[in-house]
Scaffold this motif. Structure first.
Motif, PDB file in Angstrom:
ATOM      1  N   ILE A 248       0.852  -1.187   0.000  1.00  0.00           N
ATOM      2  CA  ILE A 248       0.000   0.000   0.000  1.00  0.00           C
ATOM      3  C   ILE A 248       0.889   1.239   0.000  1.00  0.00           C
ATOM      4  N   PRO A 249       0.764   2.104  -0.999  1.00  0.00           N
ATOM      5  CA  PRO A 249       1.546   3.345  -1.002  1.00  0.00           C
ATOM      6  C   PRO A 249       0.907   4.379  -0.076  1.00  0.00           C
ATOM      7  N   LEU A 250       1.733   5.070   0.680  1.00  0.00           N
ATOM      8  CA  LEU A 250       1.280   6.133   1.576  1.00  0.00           C
ATOM      9  C   LEU A 250       2.053   7.400   1.258  1.00  0.00           C
ATOM     10  N   ASP A 251       1.331   8.507   1.155  1.00  0.00           N
ATOM     11  CA  ASP A 251       2.000   9.777   0.899  1.00  0.00           C
ATOM     12  C   ASP A 251       2.791  10.199   2.132  1.00  0.00           C
ATOM     13  N   GLN A 252       3.808  11.013   1.917  1.00  0.00           N
ATOM     14  CA  GLN A 252       4.657  11.436   3.029  1.00  0.00           C
ATOM     15  C   GLN A 252       3.879  12.217   4.079  1.00  0.00           C
ATOM     16  N   ASN A 253       2.816  12.914   3.679  1.00  0.00           N
ATOM     17  CA  ASN A 253       2.008  13.671   4.628  1.00  0.00           C
ATOM     18  C   ASN A 253       0.933  12.815   5.288  1.00  0.00           C
ATOM     19  N   GLN A 254       0.807  11.570   4.872  1.00  0.00           N
ATOM     20  CA  GLN A 254      -0.177  10.668   5.462  1.00  0.00           C
ATOM     21  C   GLN A 254       0.380   9.958   6.690  1.00  0.00           C
ATOM     22  N   VAL A 255       1.669  10.071   6.906  1.00  0.00           N
ATOM     23  CA  VAL A 255       2.337   9.373   8.002  1.00  0.00           C
ATOM     24  C   VAL A 255       3.189  10.366   8.782  1.00  0.00           C
ATOM     25  N   VAL A 256       3.060  10.343  10.110  1.00  0.00           N
ATOM     26  CA  VAL A 256       3.982  11.069  10.986  1.00  0.00           C
ATOM     27  C   VAL A 256       5.177  10.153  11.217  1.00  0.00           C
ATOM     28  N   TYR A 257       6.305  10.556  10.664  1.00  0.00           N
ATOM     29  CA  TYR A 257       7.497   9.709  10.681  1.00  0.00           C
ATOM     30  C   TYR A 257       8.561  10.326  11.572  1.00  0.00           C
ATOM     31  N   VAL A 258       9.067   9.526  12.504  1.00  0.00           N
ATOM     32  CA  VAL A 258      10.129   9.955  13.415  1.00  0.00           C
ATOM     33  C   VAL A 258      11.211   8.894  13.383  1.00  0.00           C
ATOM     34  N   ASN A 259      12.457   9.316  13.206  1.00  0.00           N
ATOM     35  CA  ASN A 259      13.558   8.354  13.257  1.00  0.00           C
ATOM     36  C   ASN A 259      14.629   8.852  14.209  1.00  0.00           C
ATOM     37  N   SER A 260      15.574   7.971  14.499  1.00  0.00           N
ATOM     38  CA  SER A 260      16.619   8.272  15.478  1.00  0.00           C
ATOM     39  C   SER A 260      17.689   9.197  14.933  1.00  0.00           C
ATOM     40  N   MET A 263      22.337   6.581  11.097  1.00  0.00           N
ATOM     41  CA  MET A 263      22.362   5.798   9.869  1.00  0.00           C
ATOM     42  C   MET A 263      23.570   4.880   9.867  1.00  0.00           C
ATOM     43  N   ASN A 264      23.502   3.838   9.037  1.00  0.00           N
ATOM     44  CA  ASN A 264      24.653   2.957   8.895  1.00  0.00           C
ATOM     45  C   ASN A 264      25.709   3.617   8.024  1.00  0.00           C
ATOM     46  N   GLU A 265      26.800   2.908   7.779  1.00  0.00           N
ATOM     47  CA  GLU A 265      27.928   3.534   7.085  1.00  0.00           C
ATOM     48  C   GLU A 265      27.606   3.902   5.648  1.00  0.00           C
ATOM     49  N   THR A 266      26.664   3.210   5.016  1.00  0.00           N
ATOM     50  CA  THR A 266      26.286   3.528   3.646  1.00  0.00           C
ATOM     51  C   THR A 266      25.045   4.417   3.564  1.00  0.00           C
ATOM     52  N   LYS A 267      24.484   4.792   4.690  1.00  0.00           N
ATOM     53  CA  LYS A 267      23.333   5.690   4.763  1.00  0.00           C
ATOM     54  C   LYS A 267      22.130   5.150   3.994  1.00  0.00           C
ATOM     55  N   ASN A 268      21.928   3.865   4.024  1.00  0.00           N
ATOM     56  CA  ASN A 268      20.732   3.288   3.408  1.00  0.00           C
ATOM     57  C   ASN A 268      19.884   2.541   4.412  1.00  0.00           C
ATOM     58  N   MET A 269      20.149   2.743   5.703  1.00  0.00           N
ATOM     59  CA  MET A 269      19.393   2.043   6.725  1.00  0.00           C
ATOM     60  C   MET A 269      19.395   2.882   7.999  1.00  0.00           C
ATOM     61  N   VAL A 270      18.217   3.069   8.573  1.00  0.00           N
ATOM     62  CA  VAL A 270      18.096   3.782   9.842  1.00  0.00           C
ATOM     63  C   VAL A 270      18.342   2.809  10.985  1.00  0.00           C
ATOM     64  N   LEU A 271      19.223   3.177  11.871  1.00  0.00           N
ATOM     65  CA  LEU A 271      19.556   2.339  13.018  1.00  0.00           C
ATOM     66  C   LEU A 271      19.037   2.979  14.288  1.00  0.00           C
ATOM     67  N   PRO A 272      18.632   2.192  15.242  1.00  0.00           N
ATOM     68  CA  PRO A 272      18.214   2.766  16.528  1.00  0.00           C
ATOM     69  C   PRO A 272      19.426   3.212  17.334  1.00  0.00           C
ATOM     70  N   PHE A 273      19.187   4.054  18.304  1.00  0.00           N
ATOM     71  CA  PHE A 273      20.278   4.493  19.166  1.00  0.00           C
ATOM     72  C   PHE A 273      20.840   3.331  19.973  1.00  0.00           C
ATOM     73  N   LEU A 274      20.049   2.288  20.116  1.00  0.00           N
ATOM     74  CA  LEU A 274      20.501   1.110  20.848  1.00  0.00           C
ATOM     75  C   LEU A 274      21.667   0.428  20.156  1.00  0.00           C
ATOM     76  N   GLU A 275      21.850   0.679  18.872  1.00  0.00           N
ATOM     77  CA  GLU A 275      22.962   0.079  18.144  1.00  0.00           C
ATOM     78  C   GLU A 275      24.309   0.484  18.751  1.00  0.00           C
ATOM     79  N   ASN A 276      24.393   1.663  19.348  1.00  0.00           N
ATOM     80  CA  ASN A 276      25.641   2.101  19.965  1.00  0.00           C
ATOM     81  C   ASN A 276      26.058   1.191  21.113  1.00  0.00           C
TER      82      ASN A 276
END
Length: 603
Positions: A248-260, A263-276
């Motif tokens: 199902i496609p969702l528009d960017q304004n249809q979702v409240v998105y929050v991330n930590s 990013m990983n070394e290649t910046k293609n994956m969001v990592l949690p702060f717990l990764e530290n």
């Protein structure tokens, strides 16, 4: 298959975005790009009929900036999501953040979060994130660089209060921040009614992170173009079996998105702060297992058997020693199968004794005790890794010991201040996502255009941590006050200049302070009159003034009331209340140094 060479791509992009339809937006954008190659091309309106509504609302400022940027702009930035053809080479600069192992990765993080020491550290973080102010609110909204009347502010505050209640931060805020720390992402779907769009957002739903992924524009600006939600469709005959997934496609304004923000070394994956804390967590778990094994092996006390073998030759002495060992290792027990008493091997005895032969001339056979492992209670190495775990999560190590008293004196540890700032950074990331959702709500209701608002006119903030952060602010004020007092006592430095330079006051603050000083002086003078003449000093002063006027006409010698400087009950100052001056009576003069009525006080 279309030609996917770079030159052909550059020449084939002629659509400026106006000819695209919302029905092909998100699907066509990521079609034939791994790992979305198995997505069936269907119309967005079939799976998400509200896509068009959200696509026409919300914030588009980042896309507008990218479109006009010199450094990161390209021809693909000017196109909507669904206008791209199927080209594999374009995947080099545009991708979708979908990991096939995302579910397993989040499961690993949840296992880490269930570890006792990690859970305690996360609790310390989440306990500081949600703070209620004196009005009972966890979120506050501020307006800047915009002219709003009182009614407009009340209307906006009412809408913000209603929108904030959808998240139920008082009861669920702690859980949301913990999810952000563990999983690294939060997704909230904004719910609207197709027949009552002008009512705005009616609620929010927290979407599971393993089933939804953001789709980015390119690897340079990390701009979110939309989201893909993998909705599981269960088999009607086997409710516990997933038959397929609907994308199902969702528009960017249809979702409240929050991330930590990690990013990983290649910046293609969001990592949690717990990764530290992953390395510290593994080291701590290994050292704990090693300590337990060492304690079990080294703790028991063992026996040492020194057996006198006399002049026996070596082979015979060894056989004799083995016979004794076998007798010691074996224990008599009743065997039901043989219905008789038999000798059974006792493996536990192998950990209990050591056997050594002794030759003739020795002291004979003896049994001594071998002490167990020493210093088994030393846990310095374990505490080192626990502190390392806490430091990796930015939690002060002073909070490690539950018996350590809470210190709220004038001394703040540096790590406590860093911890408070870390909490504020996490709060700001969450507040930014809520701000985007609130702007979408205002646009759907038509209030955004009505009040002519922009993105910079609204600022949403969580209440900062109330303990160490506020104490630090008080310390800063005390240091400024001490510096001001030392400088203001110098006769060559103006107090007004010192207030602006060392206290950071503005002109309006200085004028307000002067006015309060005048009011304080007036109050002190009035209290002095009450102490001298009693509560009815005003009536006495009025009667004295009337009598003084009559005495003057009759040539009498009535004494005038004492001046305020002499401590007497002088005339009524113009700033006080009480009854009005009787008609025909002369108003009493103001006290020396006080402000005359209708004019400023002398400097």
């Amino acid at each position: 298959m279309p030609d996917t060479t770079p030159n052909r791509n550059a020449n084939s992009v002629t659509n400026d975005g106006r000819a695209s339809t919302f029905g092909r937006n998100l699907k066509a954008f990521i079609q034939n790009r791994l790992p979305y190659s198995n997505i069936v091309d269907t119309e967005n309106n079939e799976l998400n009929p509200k896509y068009k509504t959200f696509a026409s609302a919300g914030m588009r400022r980042s896309e507008a900036l990218a479109k006009n940027s010199v450094s990161i702009s390209n021809e693909y930035n000017n196109l909507p999501i669904g206008s791209m053809g199927k080209d594999t080479s374009f995947g080099q600069v545009m991708y979708a953040n979908l990991q096939e192992n995302k579910g397993g990765r989040l499961r690993d993080y949840r296992i880490m979060a269930a570890y006792s020491d990690v859970a305690d550290a996360l609790d310390e973080i989440c306990d500081e994130t949600i703070n209620t102010d004196e009005n009972g609110a966890e979120l506050n909204i501020k307006y800047r660089d915009v002219e709003l009347n009182t009614d407009s502010k009340i209307a906006l505050d009412k809408e913000f209060s209603k929108f904030g209640e959808y998240f139920d931060l008082k009861n669920k805020g702690w859980q949301y921040f913990r999810q952000l720390m563990v999983e690294g992402e939060l997704f909230f779907e904004l719910i609207i009614h197709k027949d009552y769009i002008d009512e705005g957002v009616l609620g929010v739903i927290n979407l599971p992170g393993e089933l939804i992924d953001p789709v980015y524009n390119n690897i340079q600006n990390m701009m979110v173009k939309g989201f893909i939600y993998r909705k599981p469709i269960f088999d009607p005959t086997k409710p516990d079996k997933v038959e397929r997934f609907d994308y199902i496609p969702l528009d960017q304004n249809q979702v409240v998105y929050v991330n930590s923000g990690v990013m990983n070394e290649t910046k293609n994956m969001v990592l949690p702060f717990l990764e530290n804390a992953r390395r510290a967590y593994r080291q701590l778990s290994l050292i704990e297992d090693a300590i337990v094994i060492y304690r079990l092996v080294r703790a028991p006390e063992r026996l040492v058997f020194n057996v006198d073998v006399g002049n026996m030759p070596a082979p015979k002495a060894e056989a004799y020693l083995k016979k004794l060992i076998n007798n010691y290792w074996s224990s008599k027990t009743f065997d039901i199968d043989q219905t008789d008493v038999v000798k059974k091997f006792n493996p536990q005895s192998m950990l209990d004794a050591f056997w050594f032969p002794k030759r003739q001339g020795s002291e004979g056979s003896s049994v001594s005790q071998l002490a167990g492992g020493q210093n088994l209670g030393e846990l310095a190495d374990l505490m080192y890794f626990i502190k390392k775990l806490y430091r990796s999560l930015k939690v002060p190590t002073s909070r490690l010991d539950p018996e350590d008293a809470f210190r709220d004196g004038s001394e703040i540890l540096r790590e406590e201040l860093k911890f408070a700032r870390f909490i504020i950074r996490q709060q700001q990331r969450f507040a930014t996502g809520i701000k985007r959702g609130f702007i979408t709500h205002l646009k759907l209701k038509g209030l955004w255009d009505k009040y002519e608002l922009t993105d910079n006119n609204i600022d949403i903030q969580f209440n900062v941590p109330t303990n160490f952060y506020e104490l630090r602010e008080n310390q800063r004020i005390e240091m400024k006050a001490a510096t001001y007092n030392s400088v203001a006592n110098n006769e060559f430095v103006s107090k007004t200049y010192a207030q602006k330079k060392y206290l950071g006051w503005k002109d309006k603050d200085i004028l307000a302070n002067r006015e309060f000083l005048r009011k304080d002086a007036e109050l002190q003078w009035e209290l002095q009159q009450i102490a001298t003449a009693g509560p009815a000093w005003k009536e006495q002063a009025i009667a004295t003034d009337i009598g003084d006027g009559m005495g003057g006409e009759m040539g009498g010698g009535m004494a005038a009331p004492m001046s305020p400087a002499a401590g007497g009950g002088g005339g009524v100052p113009p700033f006080t209340g009480g009854p009005a001056t009787p008609e025909g009576a002369t108003p009493a003069p103001p006290p020396e140094g006080a402000a005359p009525e209708g004019g400023p006080a002398p400097a």
